[in-house]
Design an enzyme around this catalytic site. Structure first.
Site, PDB file in Angstrom:
ATOM      1  N   HIS A   1      12.934  48.490  38.214  1.00 19.47           N
ATOM      2  CA  HIS A   1      12.475  47.613  39.299  1.00 19.47           C
ATOM      3  C   HIS A   1      11.583  46.518  38.745  1.00 19.47           C
ATOM      4  CE1 HIS A   1      10.017  47.226  43.259  1.00 19.47           C
ATOM      5  NE2 HIS A   1      11.158  46.565  43.396  1.00 19.47           N
TER       6      HIS A   1
ATOM      7  N   GLU B   1      18.186  40.110  43.111  1.00 21.40           N
ATOM      8  CA  GLU B   1      17.790  40.091  44.523  1.00 21.40           C
ATOM      9  C   GLU B   1      17.361  38.670  44.882  1.00 21.40           C
ATOM     10  OE1 GLU B   1      14.433  42.488  45.928  1.00 21.40           O
ATOM     11  OE2 GLU B   1      14.540  41.363  47.799  1.00 21.40           O
TER      12      GLU B   1
ATOM     13  N   LYS C   1      15.511  36.231  47.112  1.00 20.08           N
ATOM     14  CA  LYS C   1      14.421  36.238  48.092  1.00 20.08           C
ATOM     15  C   LYS C   1      14.527  34.986  48.955  1.00 20.08           C
ATOM     16  CE  LYS C   1      11.795  39.842  47.010  1.00 20.08           C
ATOM     17  NZ  LYS C   1      11.957  41.019  47.868  1.00 20.08           N
TER      18      LYS C   1
ATOM     19  N   ASP D   1      10.247  51.946  39.256  1.00 16.09           N
ATOM     20  CA  ASP D   1       9.200  51.256  38.490  1.00 16.09           C
ATOM     21  C   ASP D   1       9.022  51.881  37.111  1.00 16.09           C
ATOM     22  OD1 ASP D   1       8.726  49.872  40.844  1.00 16.09           O
ATOM     23  OD2 ASP D   1       6.899  50.996  41.358  1.00 16.09           O
TER      24      ASP D   1
END
Ligand code: G3P
Ligand code: MG
Length: 252
Positions: free
Chosen positions: A19, A120, A122, A241
């Site tokens: 992540h 991803e 945003k 993470d």
């Protein structure tokens, strides 16, 4: 030949995605963080993309640079040169001083051969600032389509990507309680994967996902015990993470 993301996600092995790199150990969304995820045994990385004022896809999580650099202000108001002048590592620990905000171009160039990449996008807006087209161009330029999945919380973003880039894998990103409108918008869009918040994943969810032939990549899974539960439920990937801890229990 390097394996494709579709093949790897369907391989039966539960994949580990770092992540924002390995954000428990390194400044999120930097080259150091991605390198750390790779060293820790991740199959892939997740990263957050926005557009600079002059139209370059850059890797940064927040709307502003305040939390993760030594600068201040909105990402979308800054040129790539202005973003590159910022220190993106010292806030985390002194040994990371000098890390820069990476571009998507740099990350694909450096990592797509070795790692899968979850891009991803945003954007909370109904209107496009061109980020979808810029991301698609970048992936195509590197011929990295087979190594990348694009995800977003915003169905409109995925709709725009799907239109101009039909062959790329898409993941519908959801949090604790997506609105019925968002669910409806995702359902009317062809997509290959679901990226749910891990606490919303159970046996019923997995049955539903299998019925729809969705790959499931859950986030953010930091506890090894939970990662093992998700693997037993049949998730295809976990976004974490701490890739080292999850990779360790998966290979035990
Ligand atoms: O893609 C999974 C996860 O990154 C979504 O939330 O806020 O960490 O980007 P966030
Ligand atoms: Mg993210």
């Amino acid at each position: 030949m390097t394996a494709t993301i579709r093949d790897l996600m369907m391989s039966g092995e539960t994949l580990v995605f770092g992540h924002r790199g390995a954000m428990a150990y390194a400044p999120m969304n930097t080259m150091a963080s991605f390198q750390m995820a790779q060293r820790q045994g991740a199959h892939g990385i997740e990263l957050d993309v926005q557009l600079s004022a002059d139209g370059f896809p850059v890797i940064i999580h927040d709307d502003t640079v305040d939390a993760t650099t030594d600068g201040a202000g909105m990402v979308c108001d800054k040129t790539l040169a202005a973003l590159k002048a910022l220190d993106a590592g010292a806030w985390f620990a002194p040994e990371f001083a000098g890390e820069r905000v990476p571009t998507l171009d740099e990350v694909i160039e450096r990592f797509a051969g070795d790692l899968l990449i979850n891009v991803e996008i945003k954007s909370a807006s109904d209107h496009s600032n061109g980020v979808e087209a810029a991301v698609s161009r970048c992936i195509r330029r590197h011929q990295a389509t087979d190594r990348i999945i694009i995800s977003s919380f915003n169905p409109l973003v995925l709709q725009r990507v799907r239109k101009s880039f039909p062959e790329v894998m898409l993941g519908a990103l959801t949090g604790s309680s997506p609105t019925p409108e968002t669910q409806q918008a995702f359902e009317s869009l062809r997509h290959e994967a679901r990226h749910p918040w891990h606490e919303t994943v159970d046996a019923d969810y997995m049955r539903w996902a299998r019925d729809h032939r969705y790959v499931v990549n859950a986030w953010t899974v930091n506890a090894p015990k939970r990662a093992l539960q998700l693997r037993a439920l049949g998730v295809n990937g976990v976004i974490t993470d701490n890739p080292d801890r999850i990779a360790a229990v998966f290979s035990a």
